[in-house]
Design a protein around this motif. Structure first.
Motif, PDB file in Angstrom:
ATOM      1  N   LEU A  81       1.015  -0.976  -0.098  1.00 42.48           N
ATOM      2  CA  LEU A  81       0.014   0.110  -0.330  1.00 42.48           C
ATOM      3  C   LEU A  81       1.159   1.191   0.198  1.00 42.48           C
ATOM      4  O   LEU A  81       1.727   1.334   0.860  1.00 42.48           O
ATOM      5  N   ASN A  82       0.278   2.658  -0.608  1.00 41.01           N
ATOM      6  CA  ASN A  82       0.896   3.489  -0.783  1.00 41.01           C
ATOM      7  C   ASN A  82       0.468   4.767   0.429  1.00 41.01           C
ATOM      8  O   ASN A  82      -0.238   5.071   1.034  1.00 41.01           O
ATOM      9  N   VAL A  83       1.277   4.215   1.654  1.00 33.17           N
ATOM     10  CA  VAL A  83       0.758   4.705   2.485  1.00 33.17           C
ATOM     11  C   VAL A  83       1.671   6.265   2.780  1.00 33.17           C
ATOM     12  O   VAL A  83       2.500   6.861   2.923  1.00 33.17           O
ATOM     13  N   PHE A  84       1.480   7.576   3.630  1.00 34.89           N
ATOM     14  CA  PHE A  84       1.568   9.025   3.667  1.00 34.89           C
ATOM     15  C   PHE A  84       1.145   9.851   4.123  1.00 34.89           C
ATOM     16  O   PHE A  84      -0.015   8.776   4.854  1.00 34.89           O
ATOM     17  N   MET A  85       1.717  10.913   5.123  1.00 33.71           N
ATOM     18  CA  MET A  85       0.988  11.480   5.709  1.00 33.71           C
ATOM     19  C   MET A  85       1.175  12.907   5.447  1.00 33.71           C
ATOM     20  O   MET A  85       1.643  13.255   4.608  1.00 33.71           O
ATOM     21  N   GLN A  86       0.023  13.360   5.339  1.00 34.45           N
ATOM     22  CA  GLN A  86      -0.087  15.217   4.711  1.00 34.45           C
ATOM     23  C   GLN A  86      -1.378  15.601   4.859  1.00 34.45           C
ATOM     24  O   GLN A  86      -2.834  14.926   5.483  1.00 34.45           O
ATOM     25  N   ALA A  87      -1.460  16.924   5.419  1.00 30.83           N
ATOM     26  CA  ALA A  87      -2.694  17.778   6.452  1.00 30.83           C
ATOM     27  C   ALA A  87      -3.259  18.055   5.784  1.00 30.83           C
ATOM     28  O   ALA A  87      -4.650  17.763   5.650  1.00 30.83           O
ATOM     29  N   VAL A  88      -3.300  19.000   4.027  1.00 26.97           N
ATOM     30  CA  VAL A  88      -3.542  18.797   3.058  1.00 26.97           C
ATOM     31  C   VAL A  88      -3.187  18.775   2.170  1.00 26.97           C
ATOM     32  O   VAL A  88      -1.714  19.001   1.945  1.00 26.97           O
ATOM     33  N   PRO A  89      -3.649  19.002   1.102  1.00 31.71           N
ATOM     34  CA  PRO A  89      -3.537  18.311  -0.650  1.00 31.71           C
ATOM     35  C   PRO A  89      -2.169  19.652  -1.203  1.00 31.71           C
ATOM     36  O   PRO A  89      -1.050  18.897  -1.529  1.00 31.71           O
ATOM     37  N   ASN A  90      -1.957  20.517  -0.527  1.00 29.38           N
ATOM     38  CA  ASN A  90      -0.960  21.749  -1.580  1.00 29.38           C
ATOM     39  C   ASN A  90       0.235  21.720  -0.231  1.00 29.38           C
ATOM     40  O   ASN A  90       1.236  22.374  -0.369  1.00 29.38           O
ATOM     41  N   LEU A  91      -0.158  21.158   0.993  1.00 30.04           N
ATOM     42  CA  LEU A  91       1.328  20.677   1.526  1.00 30.04           C
ATOM     43  C   LEU A  91       1.934  19.645   1.921  1.00 30.04           C
ATOM     44  O   LEU A  91       1.722  18.692   0.685  1.00 30.04           O
ATOM     45  N   LYS A  92       3.110  19.443   2.368  1.00 33.06           N
ATOM     46  CA  LYS A  92       3.776  18.568   2.044  1.00 33.06           C
ATOM     47  C   LYS A  92       3.833  17.282   2.369  1.00 33.06           C
ATOM     48  O   LYS A  92       2.704  16.940   3.901  1.00 33.06           O
ATOM     49  N   LYS A  93       3.974  16.116   1.588  1.00 32.75           N
ATOM     50  CA  LYS A  93       3.898  14.713   1.773  1.00 32.75           C
ATOM     51  C   LYS A  93       4.493  14.282   2.394  1.00 32.75           C
ATOM     52  O   LYS A  93       5.530  13.985   1.839  1.00 32.75           O
ATOM     53  N   LEU A  94       4.709  13.161   3.259  1.00 39.53           N
ATOM     54  CA  LEU A  94       5.716  12.536   4.067  1.00 39.53           C
ATOM     55  C   LEU A  94       5.224  11.235   4.248  1.00 39.53           C
ATOM     56  O   LEU A  94       4.571  10.769   3.825  1.00 39.53           O
ATOM     57  N   SER A  95       6.496  10.916   3.028  1.00 39.50           N
ATOM     58  CA  SER A  95       6.529   9.236   2.858  1.00 39.50           C
ATOM     59  C   SER A  95       6.198   8.684   4.220  1.00 39.50           C
ATOM     60  O   SER A  95       6.723   8.806   5.183  1.00 39.50           O
ATOM     61  N   THR A  96       6.137   6.839   4.537  1.00 37.74           N
ATOM     62  CA  THR A  96       6.851   6.532   5.758  1.00 37.74           C
ATOM     63  C   THR A  96       8.610   6.317   5.826  1.00 37.74           C
ATOM     64  O   THR A  96       8.382   6.959   7.310  1.00 37.74           O
ATOM     65  N   LYS A  97       8.939   6.396   5.217  1.00 36.09           N
ATOM     66  CA  LYS A  97      10.452   6.863   5.214  1.00 36.09           C
ATOM     67  C   LYS A  97      10.723   8.304   6.135  1.00 36.09           C
ATOM     68  O   LYS A  97      11.322   7.820   7.586  1.00 36.09           O
ATOM     69  N   ASP A  98      10.019   9.506   5.867  1.00 41.64           N
ATOM     70  CA  ASP A  98       9.463  10.341   6.640  1.00 41.64           C
ATOM     71  C   ASP A  98       9.217  10.354   7.908  1.00 41.64           C
ATOM     72  O   ASP A  98       9.624  10.936   9.083  1.00 41.64           O
ATOM     73  N   ILE A  99       8.212   9.347   7.878  1.00 36.97           N
ATOM     74  CA  ILE A  99       7.224   9.310   9.029  1.00 36.97           C
ATOM     75  C   ILE A  99       8.539   8.859  10.394  1.00 36.97           C
ATOM     76  O   ILE A  99       8.303   8.868  11.446  1.00 36.97           O
ATOM     77  N   ARG A 100       8.946   7.646  10.111  1.00 34.89           N
ATOM     78  CA  ARG A 100       9.580   7.416  10.758  1.00 34.89           C
ATOM     79  C   ARG A 100      10.879   7.365  11.365  1.00 34.89           C
ATOM     80  O   ARG A 100      11.242   7.608  12.674  1.00 34.89           O
ATOM     81  N   ASN A 101      11.388   8.342  10.426  1.00 39.14           N
ATOM     82  CA  ASN A 101      12.716   9.115  10.692  1.00 39.14           C
ATOM     83  C   ASN A 101      12.066  10.538  12.104  1.00 39.14           C
ATOM     84  O   ASN A 101      12.986  10.521  12.935  1.00 39.14           O
ATOM     85  N   ASN A 102      10.843  10.531  11.463  1.00 37.37           N
ATOM     86  CA  ASN A 102      10.191  11.811  12.404  1.00 37.37           C
ATOM     87  C   ASN A 102      10.223  11.498  14.126  1.00 37.37           C
ATOM     88  O   ASN A 102      10.304  11.766  15.176  1.00 37.37           O
ATOM     89  N   PHE A 103       9.544   9.925  13.912  1.00 39.54           N
ATOM     90  CA  PHE A 103       9.290   9.268  15.066  1.00 39.54           C
ATOM     91  C   PHE A 103      10.627   8.847  15.840  1.00 39.54           C
ATOM     92  O   PHE A 103      10.253   8.640  17.567  1.00 39.54           O
ATOM     93  N   ASN A 104      11.674   8.488  15.650  1.00 43.68           N
ATOM     94  CA  ASN A 104      12.737   8.492  15.955  1.00 43.68           C
ATOM     95  C   ASN A 104      13.590   9.294  16.267  1.00 43.68           C
ATOM     96  O   ASN A 104      14.594   8.792  16.824  1.00 43.68           O
ATOM     97  N   LYS A 105      13.267  10.619  16.374  1.00 42.68           N
ATOM     98  CA  LYS A 105      14.062  11.583  16.368  1.00 42.68           C
ATOM     99  C   LYS A 105      14.274  11.824  18.035  1.00 42.68           C
ATOM    100  O   LYS A 105      13.316  11.598  18.791  1.00 42.68           O
TER     101      LYS A 105
END
Length: 162
Positions: free
Chosen positions: A138-162
């Motif tokens: 599945l294509n999993v991503f995080m994004q508040a609204v369509p015109n804001l930056k889309k976070l990939s699962t890699k970005d999400i994991r990196n932010n979680f592990n900070k």
């Protein structure tokens, strides 16, 4: 056809009703949540938040699965909304390959959660489920609204592990 499954603990609100409905050009919003079936106040609020011309369907998790698996809805453009990623995994697990995109957003803070972006927080269990969904293709991503930056699962994991 499922255009996207959004995980948002507020379920349906203005941001979803306007931004995401327009972005995905859906004609059905399918809210999958067991507690909602007994909450007439929230049902009324969601009916008011639903944009004109879009059908709103509020179902239990199992009811949502039945809608998604029903071939008579195959030509509809559906956005599924769950309150938690656990609920999303349940729906996805019961609907074959119907869901391709999982949009994470609006996940409020709570015990054991870490901030991922400005308005979304996840805990270890959420990350584990996200990883399982990604492993299923599945294509999993995080994004508040369509015109804001889309976070990939890699970005999400990196932010979680900070």
């Amino acid at each position: 056809m499922i255009e996207v499954l959004r995980v948002d603990d507020r379920l349906l609100h203005g941001q979803v009703a306007v931004s995401w409905v327009n972005h995905y050009k859906v004609d059905v919003i399918l809210i999958a949540n067991n507690a909602l079936l007994n909450d007439k106040t929230m049902q009324t609020a969601f009916k008011l938040a639903c944009p004109p011309g879009v059908t709103l369907s509020m179902k239990s998790l199992e009811g949502a699965v039945m809608v998604i698996n029903n071939p008579k809805h195959a030509n509809r453009k559906i956005m599924v909304i769950t309150r938690t990623i656990d609920d999303a995994e349940y729906v996805i697990g019961k609907t074959g390959n119907a869901v391709k995109d999982v949009l994470l957003g609006g996940l409020r803070n709570g015990a054991g959660k870490k901030q991922i972006d400005s308005n979304s927080y996840m805990n270890e269990n959420d990350i584990d489920i996200m990883n399982r969904l990604e492993e299923k293709g599945l294509n999993v991503f995080m994004q508040a609204v369509p015109n804001l930056k889309k976070l990939s699962t890699k970005d999400i994991r990196n932010n979680f592990n900070k």
